[in-house]
Design a protein around this motif. Structure first.
Motif, short mmCIF file in Angstrom:
data_model
loop_
_atom_site.label_atom_id
_atom_site.label_comp_id
_atom_site.label_asym_id
_atom_site.label_seq_id
_atom_site.Cartn_x
_atom_site.Cartn_y
_atom_site.Cartn_z
N ILE A 1 1.64 -5.82 7.39
CA ILE A 1 2.90 -5.05 7.98
C ILE A 1 4.48 -4.79 7.26
O ILE A 1 4.67 -4.19 6.81
N GLU A 2 4.01 -6.45 6.02
CA GLU A 2 5.59 -6.51 5.82
C GLU A 2 6.53 -5.51 4.36
O GLU A 2 6.65 -5.13 4.01
N MET B 1 1.06 -1.33 0.10
CA MET B 1 0.44 -0.14 -0.12
C MET B 1 0.80 1.53 -0.30
O MET B 1 2.06 1.30 0.46
N THR B 2 0.02 2.59 -0.72
CA THR B 2 1.44 3.45 -1.20
C THR B 2 0.40 4.90 -0.31
O THR B 2 -0.67 4.64 -0.31
N LEU C 1 4.30 2.98 10.48
CA LEU C 1 3.86 4.18 11.00
C LEU C 1 3.25 4.92 10.47
O LEU C 1 2.07 5.74 10.75
N SER C 2 4.24 5.66 9.20
CA SER C 2 3.91 6.49 7.80
C SER C 2 2.28 6.11 7.84
O SER C 2 1.81 7.01 7.80
N LEU C 3 2.29 4.88 7.12
CA LEU C 3 0.70 4.64 6.39
C LEU C 3 -0.44 4.63 7.72
O LEU C 3 -1.57 4.83 6.94
N ILE C 4 0.05 4.08 8.46
CA ILE C 4 -1.38 4.24 9.86
C ILE C 4 -1.45 5.78 9.94
O ILE C 4 -3.15 5.85 10.07
N LYS D 1 -5.15 7.42 10.01
CA LYS D 1 -6.08 7.51 10.35
C LYS D 1 -6.34 9.75 10.12
O LYS D 1 -7.36 9.69 10.71
N SER D 2 -5.33 9.84 9.19
CA SER D 2 -5.84 11.46 9.14
C SER D 2 -6.77 11.45 8.33
O SER D 2 -7.42 12.45 8.00
N LYS D 3 -7.29 10.57 7.85
CA LYS D 3 -8.33 10.77 7.20
C LYS D 3 -9.89 10.47 7.36
O LYS D 3 -10.50 10.16 6.86
#
Length: 66
Positions: free
Chosen positions: A21-22, A1-2, A27-30, A34-36
């Protein structure tokens, strides 16, 4: 995922997004998801099981959810 994937899927107004998770940058993706205002799910492939993945997950999950 990007980050681009997150932007595309967030336009569909999902309640959850789950990714492995791989893929890295976890953490950046999380934080991006969450910001959305979308809830995040993490998958861990048994084939790529690594104790560090679990250490990371337990580090990220708030104590109130455990």
């Amino acid at each position: 995922m990007t980050n681009d994937d997150i932007e595309k899927y967030s336009n569909l107004n999902p309640e959850y997004m789950t990714f492995h998770i791989e893929v890295g940058n976890t953490l950046s993706l999380i934080n991006k998801i969450k910001s959305k205002n979308i809830k995040v799910g993490l998958s861990i492939s048994p084939k790529n099981f690594n104790l560090n993945n679990f250490k990371f997950v337990f580090h990220v999950i708030p104590d109130s959810l455990m």
